[in-house]
Scaffold this active site. Structure first.
Site, PDB file in Angstrom:
ATOM      1  CB  ALA A 155      -1.042  -0.109   1.578  1.00  0.00           C
ATOM      2  CB  CYS A 156       1.174   4.493   1.978  1.00  0.00           C
ATOM      3  SG  CYS A 156      -0.818   5.076   1.229  1.00  0.00           S
ATOM      4  CB  SER A 157       4.914   1.260   3.434  1.00  0.00           C
ATOM      5  OG  SER A 157       4.625   2.188   4.605  1.00  0.00           O
ATOM      6  CB  SER A 334       3.951   3.694  -2.181  1.00  0.00           C
ATOM      7  OG  SER A 334       3.906   4.146  -3.531  1.00  0.00           O
TER       8      SER A 334
END
Ligand code: CO8
Length: 373
Positions: A155-157, A334
């Protein structure tokens, strides 16, 4: 001892841009039409009317003013509220690969590298256009890169986790140099008809090249350390997946798109991210308040970034210390911290320390402490 550096970065920005005003106008038209359609049920009290969105709320709650998207007309069509993409034949370059190739070419040029210098491609993003073949392999093929590629999703990482894997591959001798691309087509898995979050996301693609510090150009960023952490949470979730059709569940149901408990995310992730960065800097003997020249933080929410920076600096951070790009691009999953890095690193001097940190669904947090060489 050998170390790894980020030697180039690239950014593909879709031309189409939606202001809060345009977005709210389309959303409120959808609300009016839905309420008209459900007028009887609303009058009978068996259905609640949908509520309007507002520009003032969006800017106050998030700091977002614009978002760039790959296709604007479908998103702003109140009867549709999602982008309109034209299917491509299997022998055409896919949309996700197209934006990744555009960002990758910039990153390669910035690093002074060609396809022949790269041994590995990682496509790291919060959603993949298809199951297989891997997006990374299509991107690798389009750029004429030998070696190998693979996809990953945290996901965002995704971007920070991808860079950490790239650095490990270089250190272990598996690759001389690695291309990491983050094509984030969030508009296709975002819920544009949910008032609580319809304003949050935008499309973008970032790319970075990593290689040994010894081979990197002057002005590159040596990675002094990376730290990755995950902790399970359902507060950001998307249930779309290949099992859906066998469950006979509704493919259009709300849970097949991005969902979140925004307040809980805010409260839980901010202290985690600040503690994560402080712990990593402490291990490296760097003071968060006086030893770091710039924080390139994940870009989800302005107050979130201000709070995390305040915890680290023990005072308000200036725009120079913790640059904000979400006003222009919104949350780009990300890619957010990488956009901040890409746009706000050239002015720093050799020896300056910076921190890239992502935080988001999973929960997942990834940080890299960098030194300009
Ligand atoms: N217009 C007007 N009023 C509104 C609106 C709106 N659009 N939306 C909500 N309100 C109202 C609510 O009804 C509520 O009213 P009341 O007080 O009367 O009940 C009031 O405004 C406050 O609502 P909230 O409590 O929901 O508002 P917040 O101040 O918490 O702000 C935010 C909402 C902006 C969502 C905020 O909570 C936030 O940013 N949280 C953090 C979110 C975050 O960081 N998430 C990370 C997700 S990104 C990630 O990990 C990547 C996932 C993969 C990418 C997927 C791409 C599609």
């Amino acid at each position: 001892m050998q170390s790894v550096a980020i030697s180039g970065s690239g950014l593909f920005v879709p031309q189409a841009r939606i202001s809060n005003e345009e977005l709210v106008q389309a959303f409120n038209q959808y609300v009016a039409e839905e309420n008209r359609r459900n007028a009887d049920a609303i009058a009978a009290g068996s259905s609640a009317p949908l509520l309007e969105s507002s520009v003032e709320f969006i800017e106050k709650a998030s700091g977002i003013k614009y978002r760039h998207v790959l296709e604007k007309s479908g998103i702003l069509d109140p009867q549709r509220l999602r982008p309109r993409f034209i299917p491509r034949a299997d022998d055409e370059l896919s949309l996700m690969a197209e934006v990744a190739v555009a960002a990758a070419r910039q990153a390669l040029a910035a690093a002074g590298k060609t396809a022949d210098d790269i041994d590995m491609v990682i496509c790291a993003a919060s959603n993949m256009q298809r199951a297989y073949p891997a997006m990374a392999i299509e991107i690798q093929h389009a750029l004429g890169i030998a070696g190998h590629g693979f996809d990953m999703n945290v996901a965002c990482s995704s971007a920070t986790f991808g860079m950490a894997q790239a650095a490990n591959a270089i250190l272990s001798g598996n690759a001389r140099a690695v291309l990491v691309v983050n094509p984030e087509i969030t508009s296709a898995h975002h819920c544009w008809h949910d008032r609580d979050c319809h304003f949050i996301f935008g499309d973008i693609c970032t790319a970075v090249v990593l290689e040994t510090t010894a081979s990197a150009r002057a002005g590159s960023w040596e990675i002094l350390g990376s730290k990755l952490a995950t902790q399970f949470s359902n507060n950001i979730r998307n249930n779309a997946g290949f099992i859906n059709r066998c469950e006979d569940s509704d493919p259009q149901a709300r849970d097949k798109l991005f969902m979140q408990e925004g307040r809980k995310v805010f409260k839980e992730v901010c202290p985690m991210a600040a503690a994560h960065i402080a712990e990593q800097l402490g291990r490296l003997g760097i003071s968060p308040a006086s030893g770091v020249r710039r924080y390139w933080l994940h870009q989800a929410n302005l107050s979130m970034n201000q709070l995390i920076a305040r915890k680290l600096l023990e005072r308000e951070a200036s725009a120079d210390e913790a640059p904000i790009i979400l006003d222009e691009y919104a949350n780009t999953a990300s890619a957010g911290s990488i956009i901040a890095f890409h746009q706000h690193q050239a002015d720093l001097a050799a020896g300056d320390i910076g921190v890239i940190c992502s935080f988001g669904a999973g929960y997942s947090i990834g940080s890299l402490v960098l030194k300009k060489i």
